[in-house]
Design a protein around this motif. Sequence first.
Motif, mmCIF file in Angstrom:
data_model
loop_
_atom_site.group_PDB
_atom_site.id
_atom_site.type_symbol
_atom_site.label_atom_id
_atom_site.label_comp_id
_atom_site.label_asym_id
_atom_site.label_seq_id
_atom_site.Cartn_x
_atom_site.Cartn_y
_atom_site.Cartn_z
ATOM 1 N N GLU A 1 0.835 -1.211 0.000
ATOM 2 C CA GLU A 1 0.000 0.000 0.000
ATOM 3 C C GLU A 1 0.862 1.250 0.000
ATOM 4 N N GLY A 2 1.922 1.251 0.811
ATOM 5 C CA GLY A 2 2.825 2.397 0.829
ATOM 6 C C GLY A 2 3.489 2.624 -0.514
ATOM 7 N N TYR A 3 3.854 1.534 -1.178
ATOM 8 C CA TYR A 3 4.489 1.658 -2.495
ATOM 9 C C TYR A 3 3.524 2.277 -3.510
ATOM 10 N N PHE A 4 2.281 1.801 -3.521
ATOM 11 C CA PHE A 4 1.297 2.374 -4.447
ATOM 12 C C PHE A 4 1.084 3.854 -4.157
ATOM 13 N N ARG A 5 0.981 4.202 -2.903
ATOM 14 C CA ARG A 5 0.750 5.615 -2.562
ATOM 15 C C ARG A 5 1.916 6.472 -3.029
ATOM 16 N N GLN A 6 3.129 5.975 -2.885
ATOM 17 C CA GLN A 6 4.299 6.714 -3.348
ATOM 18 C C GLN A 6 4.265 6.894 -4.865
ATOM 19 N N GLU A 7 3.966 5.829 -5.590
ATOM 20 C CA GLU A 7 3.958 5.904 -7.050
ATOM 21 C C GLU A 7 2.849 6.816 -7.566
ATOM 22 N N LEU A 8 1.693 6.772 -6.915
ATOM 23 C CA LEU A 8 0.547 7.554 -7.385
ATOM 24 C C LEU A 8 0.612 9.010 -6.955
ATOM 25 N N ALA A 9 1.540 9.317 -6.035
ATOM 26 C CA ALA A 9 1.699 10.697 -5.596
ATOM 27 C C ALA A 9 2.374 11.551 -6.651
ATOM 28 N N GLY A 10 3.061 10.907 -7.611
ATOM 29 C CA GLY A 10 3.673 11.641 -8.707
ATOM 30 C C GLY A 10 5.107 12.033 -8.424
ATOM 31 N N PRO A 11 5.735 12.775 -9.370
ATOM 32 C CA PRO A 11 7.136 13.170 -9.220
ATOM 33 C C PRO A 11 7.349 13.987 -7.947
ATOM 34 N N GLY A 12 8.493 13.765 -7.351
ATOM 35 C CA GLY A 12 8.825 14.521 -6.155
ATOM 36 C C GLY A 12 8.356 13.876 -4.866
ATOM 37 N N ALA A 13 7.671 12.727 -4.967
ATOM 38 C CA ALA A 13 7.219 12.058 -3.761
ATOM 39 C C ALA A 13 8.418 11.492 -3.016
ATOM 40 N N PRO A 14 8.322 11.437 -1.687
ATOM 41 C CA PRO A 14 9.442 10.877 -0.917
ATOM 42 C C PRO A 14 9.658 9.415 -1.237
ATOM 43 N N THR A 15 10.883 8.966 -1.207
ATOM 44 C CA THR A 15 11.223 7.586 -1.517
ATOM 45 C C THR A 15 11.035 6.706 -0.294
ATOM 46 N N LEU A 16 10.422 5.533 -0.498
ATOM 47 C CA LEU A 16 10.250 4.604 0.604
ATOM 48 C C LEU A 16 11.602 4.058 1.048
ATOM 49 N N PRO A 17 11.773 3.803 2.338
ATOM 50 C CA PRO A 17 13.017 3.180 2.804
ATOM 51 C C PRO A 17 13.119 1.765 2.294
#
Length: 265
Positions: free
Chosen positions: A240-256
């Motif tokens: 879920e965190g990965y999808f949220r990061q990808e769908l947030a668009g450019p500039g989103a924080p990178t998951l650890p």
Amino acid sequence: MSLRRVLQPIHAAYEHLAMVLGLGFLALLCLAWLPLAQLLHILLPRRQGQRLGRWVIHRGFGLYLKFLRLFCACRFDLGELQQLREAGPLVLAANHPSLLDAVLITACLPNVTCIMKAALMDNPLFGAAARLACYIRNNAPIDMVRQAQASLAEGAQVLIFPEGTRTADFPLSPCGAGAGLIAHRAQVPVQTLIIDFSSPYLGKHWPLLRRPRLPLRASIRLGRRFAPPDNVAAFSTMLEGYFRQELAGPGAPTLPPQNEPASRP
């Protein structure tokens, strides 16, 4: 009066016409296949019926997308999906912004088992085709996982929308554990698919007969491919965190970094 204001009602009329043409052609395709699918589901052995059913859905939806491109001002960027045609068994986990999501994926991939809402499996327009293709109901979790595992063992790719239904709270609704549980039991990777639409057409809050905003653009890109998880609960949170990061668009924080290894296909 500006030219734009003059053209607005003409464009709106075209959007209404495109909606009628698109939905009408889809209904025509389904109705043409319906009686044969019902009959063949009774007459053919399961494996033969499944193979034929998935081939017809694949080709039929491919024809439908061509129709939408030609007559309904729709643009689809689906080229990356072609990389998965010979990739072998995978759990395909995708976000779910529109009713068209499964149509786009099955139009590109010929051997997909869709996990569907029970209401769609019982729908008079789609149900016979789905049953012939041996698609899986999502209302009985234990049976769902067992059937998905068996389908993967036969070499198919299993499509699941972790949100469980179309996105209600954009960019993503909470995700369930189904994708991780299936991958864990079958020991196959989870390939994420990131679906983007130019408007929320046929989304959760878009009425069926509301005209689209044209041109309509849709794309599917390949996300990370995750190894089969050991910890299903932790994997579901990570997914879920990965999808949220990808769908947030450019500039989103990178998951650890995560414990599960991942790589792009």
